[in-house]
Design a protein around this motif. Sequence first.
Motif, PDB file in Angstrom:
ATOM      1  N   ARG A 127       0.841  -1.198   0.000  1.00  0.00           N
ATOM      2  CA  ARG A 127       0.000   0.000   0.000  1.00  0.00           C
ATOM      3  C   ARG A 127       0.875   1.245   0.000  1.00  0.00           C
ATOM      4  NH1 ARG A 127      -5.627  -1.100   0.983  1.00  0.00           N
ATOM      5  NH2 ARG A 127      -5.800   1.155   0.700  1.00  0.00           N
ATOM      6  N   THR A 128       0.377   2.295  -0.630  1.00  0.00           N
ATOM      7  CA  THR A 128       1.046   3.598  -0.589  1.00  0.00           C
ATOM      8  C   THR A 128       0.156   4.618   0.121  1.00  0.00           C
ATOM      9  OG1 THR A 128       0.180   4.137  -2.789  1.00  0.00           O
ATOM     10  CG2 THR A 128       2.377   3.177  -2.681  1.00  0.00           C
ATOM     11  N   ASP A 129      -0.735   4.116   0.944  1.00  0.00           N
ATOM     12  CA  ASP A 129      -1.589   4.978   1.760  1.00  0.00           C
ATOM     13  C   ASP A 129      -1.637   4.389   3.163  1.00  0.00           C
ATOM     14  OD1 ASP A 129      -4.167   3.253   2.150  1.00  0.00           O
ATOM     15  OD2 ASP A 129      -3.678   3.076   0.026  1.00  0.00           O
ATOM     16  N   ILE A 130      -2.295   5.073   4.071  1.00  0.00           N
ATOM     17  CA  ILE A 130      -2.327   4.648   5.472  1.00  0.00           C
ATOM     18  C   ILE A 130      -3.716   4.199   5.901  1.00  0.00           C
ATOM     19  CG2 ILE A 130      -0.352   6.053   6.162  1.00  0.00           C
ATOM     20  CD1 ILE A 130      -2.338   8.213   7.032  1.00  0.00           C
ATOM     21  N   GLN A 131      -4.584   3.924   4.947  1.00  0.00           N
ATOM     22  CA  GLN A 131      -5.968   3.599   5.257  1.00  0.00           C
ATOM     23  C   GLN A 131      -6.106   2.340   6.114  1.00  0.00           C
ATOM     24  OE1 GLN A 131      -8.553   2.536   1.932  1.00  0.00           O
ATOM     25  NE2 GLN A 131     -10.163   3.830   2.764  1.00  0.00           N
ATOM     26  N   LEU A 132      -5.250   1.348   5.875  1.00  0.00           N
ATOM     27  CA  LEU A 132      -5.401   0.082   6.588  1.00  0.00           C
ATOM     28  C   LEU A 132      -4.791   0.098   7.982  1.00  0.00           C
ATOM     29  CD1 LEU A 132      -4.810  -2.598   3.802  1.00  0.00           C
ATOM     30  CD2 LEU A 132      -6.838  -1.240   4.332  1.00  0.00           C
ATOM     31  N   LEU A 133      -4.198   1.207   8.381  1.00  0.00           N
ATOM     32  CA  LEU A 133      -3.655   1.319   9.736  1.00  0.00           C
ATOM     33  C   LEU A 133      -4.785   1.628  10.712  1.00  0.00           C
ATOM     34  CD1 LEU A 133      -0.295   3.234   9.161  1.00  0.00           C
ATOM     35  CD2 LEU A 133      -0.643   0.796   9.570  1.00  0.00           C
ATOM     36  N   THR A 134      -5.658   0.656  10.871  1.00  0.00           N
ATOM     37  CA  THR A 134      -6.801   0.761  11.761  1.00  0.00           C
ATOM     38  C   THR A 134      -7.272  -0.633  12.119  1.00  0.00           C
ATOM     39  OG1 THR A 134      -9.060   1.611  12.013  1.00  0.00           O
ATOM     40  CG2 THR A 134      -8.417   0.880   9.819  1.00  0.00           C
ATOM     41  N   LYS A 135      -7.923  -0.736  13.262  1.00  0.00           N
ATOM     42  CA  LYS A 135      -8.540  -2.010  13.643  1.00  0.00           C
ATOM     43  C   LYS A 135     -10.053  -1.983  13.433  1.00  0.00           C
ATOM     44  CE  LYS A 135      -5.179  -3.344  17.188  1.00  0.00           C
ATOM     45  NZ  LYS A 135      -5.022  -3.735  18.607  1.00  0.00           N
ATOM     46  N   LEU A 186       2.645  11.543   8.531  1.00  0.00           N
ATOM     47  CA  LEU A 186       1.471  10.955   7.912  1.00  0.00           C
ATOM     48  C   LEU A 186       0.226  11.299   8.724  1.00  0.00           C
ATOM     49  CD1 LEU A 186       4.027   9.297   7.015  1.00  0.00           C
ATOM     50  CD2 LEU A 186       2.468   7.429   6.564  1.00  0.00           C
ATOM     51  N   GLU A 187      -0.871  11.489   8.038  1.00  0.00           N
ATOM     52  CA  GLU A 187      -2.072  12.030   8.679  1.00  0.00           C
ATOM     53  C   GLU A 187      -2.915  10.935   9.320  1.00  0.00           C
ATOM     54  OE1 GLU A 187      -3.630  14.017   5.316  1.00  0.00           O
ATOM     55  OE2 GLU A 187      -2.260  15.716   5.466  1.00  0.00           O
ATOM     56  N   LEU A 188      -2.377  10.343  10.373  1.00  0.00           N
ATOM     57  CA  LEU A 188      -3.123   9.351  11.138  1.00  0.00           C
ATOM     58  C   LEU A 188      -4.024  10.051  12.149  1.00  0.00           C
ATOM     59  CD1 LEU A 188      -0.446   6.635  12.029  1.00  0.00           C
ATOM     60  CD2 LEU A 188      -2.147   6.553  10.204  1.00  0.00           C
ATOM     61  N   ALA A 234      11.857   5.012   8.028  1.00  0.00           N
ATOM     62  CA  ALA A 234      10.863   4.834   9.089  1.00  0.00           C
ATOM     63  C   ALA A 234      11.136   5.718  10.297  1.00  0.00           C
ATOM     64  CB  ALA A 234      10.813   3.366   9.517  1.00  0.00           C
ATOM     65  N   ILE A 235      12.404   6.106  10.509  1.00  0.00           N
ATOM     66  CA  ILE A 235      12.708   6.992  11.639  1.00  0.00           C
ATOM     67  C   ILE A 235      12.648   8.466  11.237  1.00  0.00           C
ATOM     68  CG2 ILE A 235      14.076   5.279  12.897  1.00  0.00           C
ATOM     69  CD1 ILE A 235      16.613   6.701  11.897  1.00  0.00           C
ATOM     70  N   THR A 236      12.219   8.749   9.998  1.00  0.00           N
ATOM     71  CA  THR A 236      11.979  10.137   9.592  1.00  0.00           C
ATOM     72  C   THR A 236      10.495  10.469   9.664  1.00  0.00           C
ATOM     73  OG1 THR A 236      11.600   9.725   7.223  1.00  0.00           O
ATOM     74  CG2 THR A 236      13.904   9.928   7.964  1.00  0.00           C
ATOM     75  N   SER A 237       9.716   9.600  10.247  1.00  0.00           N
ATOM     76  CA  SER A 237       8.266   9.766  10.309  1.00  0.00           C
ATOM     77  C   SER A 237       7.801  10.113  11.719  1.00  0.00           C
ATOM     78  CB  SER A 237       7.569   8.472   9.866  1.00  0.00           C
ATOM     79  OG  SER A 237       7.910   8.130   8.549  1.00  0.00           O
ATOM     80  N   PHE A 238       6.679  10.817  11.784  1.00  0.00           N
ATOM     81  CA  PHE A 238       5.967  11.065  13.041  1.00  0.00           C
ATOM     82  C   PHE A 238       6.835  11.728  14.111  1.00  0.00           C
ATOM     83  CE2 PHE A 238       3.982   7.091  11.274  1.00  0.00           C
ATOM     84  CZ  PHE A 238       2.794   7.682  10.859  1.00  0.00           C
ATOM     85  N   TYR A 239       7.537  12.792  13.736  1.00  0.00           N
ATOM     86  CA  TYR A 239       8.351  13.515  14.712  1.00  0.00           C
ATOM     87  C   TYR A 239       7.503  14.095  15.846  1.00  0.00           C
ATOM     88  CZ  TYR A 239      12.236  13.455  11.356  1.00  0.00           C
ATOM     89  OH  TYR A 239      13.246  13.063  10.501  1.00  0.00           O
ATOM     90  N   THR A 240       6.236  14.374  15.563  1.00  0.00           N
ATOM     91  CA  THR A 240       5.367  14.979  16.570  1.00  0.00           C
ATOM     92  C   THR A 240       4.578  13.937  17.352  1.00  0.00           C
ATOM     93  OG1 THR A 240       3.570  15.260  14.953  1.00  0.00           O
ATOM     94  CG2 THR A 240       5.136  17.079  15.190  1.00  0.00           C
TER      95      THR A 240
END
Length: 283
Positions: free
Chosen positions: A66-74, A112-114, A139-145
């Motif tokens: 995937r190139t999106d974050i849609q499936l990052l959910t339960k 990424l807009e989670l 992967a360590i360049t993501s979600f700094y906030t």
Amino acid sequence: MLKRSCVIVALIITVAIPSSPQLKKRRLLAIGDVHRKIYQHDAVSHALATIERLGRQSGLFDTYIRTDIQLLTKHPIEFAENLAVPDASQRSVNYKTLNDFDAILFYGIGELELTDQQKADLLSFVKEDGKGFVGVHTAITSFYTWPEYGEMIGGYFDDHPWTILDAPVIVEDPSFPAMKAFPKSFSVRDEIYQVRNFSRDRVRVLARLDASKLDLRNPRVHRKDNDFAVAWARNYGRGRVFYSTFGHTEESWDDPAMQTMWVEAIKWAMGLTNADVSPRPAP
């Protein structure tokens, strides 16, 4: 008579020794760089295609790219209301969620807009559900906030002082499955990240740069301890986390030893193999 006796013995052996149960094929969710308006890595497509191929060849896991974050959910994923879906009961039937996967391979970048719920689901996927997370290069360049993510993966990007180089690597833990294809020391053409918010008190360093062979006068070198880890693993709650800075170049993904590293890291993250990942100080 002898021939018939041999046949009977063979049949008895076949019945007496049950066949080993077939190992259930696992599922890997592989996420590549998404639509952030920042630097994109050319190797991402080749990287995910390589992982998909290796999973099929091993017979151990299927890869969902995937190139999106849609499936990052339960939680169930609903179609948009304006889509023409005749039967409302079918709106989410073709979508998978984190509940359907055994590990995530993450080659993402940026903020990424989670949603808050997605963030909670991702952390619990590893920490409570005992699943795996394999971080690749960016992967360590993501979600700094999102500090909880940084704590889970083990640190954040803090520049790449030497950009792409023939990196001199020392394997610290040759017993870890993902390190078994490497010699004790080797050189690899890749881009190595420097890491901040990183501590050996939280992770098991598997390999590091040989600082004696680096230009430490480079003004972009920030670590005063000259500790440049290039691969590590850790337990996170009930789950398992692996990260490596390797994977910037396409040639890295074509290296058989690197391919072994990624496959073995995925297997370990999925719980198919075991290893001691207790933190330990630098040797």
